[in-house]
Design a protein around this motif. Structure first.
Motif, PDB file in Angstrom:
ATOM      1  N   SER A   1      -3.023 -39.779 -42.162  1.00  0.00           N
ATOM      2  CA  SER A   1      -3.115 -41.089 -41.497  1.00  0.00           C
ATOM      3  C   SER A   1      -3.428 -42.208 -42.499  1.00  0.00           C
ATOM      4  O   SER A   1      -3.463 -43.381 -42.138  1.00  0.00           O
ATOM      5  CB  SER A   1      -4.191 -41.055 -40.411  1.00  0.00           C
ATOM      6  N   LYS A   2      -3.673 -41.830 -43.771  1.00  0.00           N
ATOM      7  CA  LYS A   2      -4.013 -42.846 -44.785  1.00  0.00           C
ATOM      8  C   LYS A   2      -2.741 -43.450 -45.379  1.00  0.00           C
ATOM      9  O   LYS A   2      -1.974 -42.760 -46.057  1.00  0.00           O
ATOM     10  CB  LYS A   2      -4.860 -42.194 -45.891  1.00  0.00           C
ATOM     11  N   ARG A   3      -2.520 -44.745 -45.135  1.00  0.00           N
ATOM     12  CA  ARG A   3      -1.335 -45.429 -45.646  1.00  0.00           C
ATOM     13  C   ARG A   3      -1.620 -45.847 -47.094  1.00  0.00           C
ATOM     14  O   ARG A   3      -2.457 -46.739 -47.344  1.00  0.00           O
ATOM     15  CB  ARG A   3      -1.076 -46.664 -44.770  1.00  0.00           C
ATOM     16  N   ALA A   4      -0.974 -45.214 -48.074  1.00  0.00           N
ATOM     17  CA  ALA A   4      -1.264 -45.502 -49.484  1.00  0.00           C
ATOM     18  C   ALA A   4      -0.338 -46.574 -50.045  1.00  0.00           C
ATOM     19  O   ALA A   4      -0.751 -47.394 -50.882  1.00  0.00           O
ATOM     20  CB  ALA A   4      -1.145 -44.227 -50.316  1.00  0.00           C
ATOM     21  N   LEU A   5       0.920 -46.568 -49.621  1.00  0.00           N
ATOM     22  CA  LEU A   5       1.893 -47.590 -50.058  1.00  0.00           C
ATOM     23  C   LEU A   5       2.660 -48.052 -48.829  1.00  0.00           C
ATOM     24  O   LEU A   5       3.130 -47.220 -48.045  1.00  0.00           O
ATOM     25  CB  LEU A   5       2.874 -47.020 -51.087  1.00  0.00           C
ATOM     26  N   ASP A   6       2.801 -49.362 -48.689  1.00  0.00           N
ATOM     27  CA  ASP A   6       3.410 -49.875 -47.465  1.00  0.00           C
ATOM     28  C   ASP A   6       4.571 -50.815 -47.776  1.00  0.00           C
ATOM     29  O   ASP A   6       4.389 -52.020 -47.894  1.00  0.00           O
ATOM     30  CB  ASP A   6       2.328 -50.587 -46.632  1.00  0.00           C
ATOM     31  N   GLY A   7       5.738 -50.240 -47.980  1.00  0.00           N
ATOM     32  CA  GLY A   7       6.944 -51.060 -48.166  1.00  0.00           C
ATOM     33  C   GLY A   7       6.933 -51.873 -49.439  1.00  0.00           C
ATOM     34  O   GLY A   7       7.213 -53.072 -49.427  1.00  0.00           O
TER      35      GLY A   7
ATOM     36  N   HIS B   1      -2.362 -54.072 -54.271  1.00  0.00           N
ATOM     37  CA  HIS B   1      -3.684 -54.000 -53.636  1.00  0.00           C
ATOM     38  C   HIS B   1      -3.528 -53.377 -52.265  1.00  0.00           C
ATOM     39  O   HIS B   1      -2.732 -53.844 -51.449  1.00  0.00           O
ATOM     40  CB  HIS B   1      -4.256 -55.425 -53.521  1.00  0.00           C
ATOM     41  N   LYS B   2      -4.278 -52.295 -52.046  1.00  0.00           N
ATOM     42  CA  LYS B   2      -4.237 -51.596 -50.759  1.00  0.00           C
ATOM     43  C   LYS B   2      -2.805 -51.307 -50.302  1.00  0.00           C
ATOM     44  O   LYS B   2      -2.462 -51.503 -49.133  1.00  0.00           O
ATOM     45  CB  LYS B   2      -4.989 -52.401 -49.697  1.00  0.00           C
ATOM     46  N   GLY B   3      -1.985 -50.875 -51.266  1.00  0.00           N
ATOM     47  CA  GLY B   3      -0.632 -50.446 -50.929  1.00  0.00           C
ATOM     48  C   GLY B   3       0.374 -51.559 -50.720  1.00  0.00           C
ATOM     49  O   GLY B   3       1.500 -51.312 -50.283  1.00  0.00           O
ATOM     50  N   HIS B   4      -0.017 -52.814 -51.045  1.00  0.00           N
ATOM     51  CA  HIS B   4       0.892 -53.952 -50.897  1.00  0.00           C
ATOM     52  C   HIS B   4       1.054 -54.683 -52.229  1.00  0.00           C
ATOM     53  O   HIS B   4       0.097 -54.762 -53.007  1.00  0.00           O
ATOM     54  CB  HIS B   4       0.352 -54.957 -49.875  1.00  0.00           C
ATOM     55  N   VAL B   5       2.242 -55.248 -52.460  1.00  0.00           N
ATOM     56  CA  VAL B   5       2.453 -56.097 -53.636  1.00  0.00           C
ATOM     57  C   VAL B   5       2.006 -57.512 -53.279  1.00  0.00           C
ATOM     58  O   VAL B   5       2.561 -58.138 -52.370  1.00  0.00           O
ATOM     59  CB  VAL B   5       3.933 -56.089 -54.074  1.00  0.00           C
TER      60      VAL B   5
END
Ligand SMILES: Nc1ncnc2c1ncn2[C@@H]1O[C@H](COP(=O)(O)OP(=O)(O)OP(=O)(O)O)[C@@H](O)[C@H]1O
Length: 242
Positions: free
Chosen positions: A15-21, A207-211
């Motif tokens: 359930s841990k989202r490490a990279l998001d798009g 940061h937190k899986g976002h650019v």
């Protein structure tokens, strides 16, 4: 595109989202700093780029080869230096590199020439016959970078390669890798240390899986400077899309 192209990559550990798009591109001849605090997702991205883990979300292309559809061709064009050293301390520098060359199908004179060239590029030409155990931390790291070059990759990935080194060794390695980029390689260098970045480098802030930013280091630094700007960006959680 001849360098590295990452398009809309996503990855979750349960359930841990490490990279998001996330998307980024590093062209040949560019040094791109992947700048992110602990837990940003840098190592997860490196694991995806080297196929230690796989995802169905998004696309990674290495020197024009789709990593999911043509992994052998894509991986053959990547040189990688992982965060944890992976050297045989009881072998010499050259023996380590020869073993690794063999894994890439290089042997005999071709391997010897590739090893000599790679060591020379890292200022290690005189060290080939030394046992790795006898080298200091900076030279061991340089040797790992030389090892990542023996199969003449077009893309070089380094995951926090200066961890644990003193200031002089860090500066030497940073300079060597900038020179590799200037010679035409596409370099992706993961770090959380802004002093490893030159004003003309490309910087991708993760940061937190976002650019949060992708552009020139000097632009990011603005009037405040790179360090303070990076700190305020990554302290501000509202900067991360929900
Ligand atoms: N095997 C795992 N299982 C569950 N969560 C994980 C796993 N590996 C990483 N994570 C989580 O995924 C997120 C991204 O971690 P990652 O290690 O990719 O970040 P990083 O930027 O490399 O950090 P660091 O600088 O500490 O190495 C973090 O929240 C981390 O806790």
């Amino acid at each position: 595109m001849n360098g590295l192209d990452v398009r809309a990559i996503g990855y979750s550990y349960g359930s841990k989202r490490a990279l998001d798009g996330i998307s980024l591109a590093v062209e040949p001849g560019r040094f791109c700093a992947l700048l992110g605090p602990n837990g940003a997702g840098k190592s997860t991205l490196f694991s995806l780029l080297t196929r230690l883990i796989v995802t169905r979300e998004g696309q990674i292309t290495v020197a024009g080869h789709d990593l999911a559809r043509h992994p052998r061709a894509a991986l053959a064009r990547i040189g990688v230096v992982f965060q944890q050293p992976t050297l045989d301390l009881d072998m010499t520098v050259r023996q380590n590199l020869r073993y690794f060359s063999g894994l890439h199908g290089l042997s005999g004179r071709r391997a010897a020439a590739a090893i000599d060239a790679a060591l020379a590029r890292l200022g290690m030409a005189e060290r080939g016959d030394e046992q790795v155990r006898a080298l200091n931390g900076g030279h061991r790291r340089r040797m790992e970078i030389a090892r990542a070059l023996v199969h003449a990759p077009q893309v070089l990935l380094l995951d926090e390669p200066t961890v644990g080194l003193d200031a002089a060794a860090r500066a030497a390695i940073t300079d060597h890798v900038h020179a590799l980029a200037e010679a035409g390689m596409a370099v992706l260098w993961a770090t959380h240390l802004v002093d490893e970045i030159s004003p003309t480098d490309q910087v991708v802030v993760l940061h937190k899986g976002h650019v949060l930013f992708d552009g020139n280091a000097a632009t990011l630094a603005g009037d405040k400077g790179l360090g303070p700007t990076f700190l305020s960006m990554t302290a501000d959680t509202s900067a991360v899309p929900a």
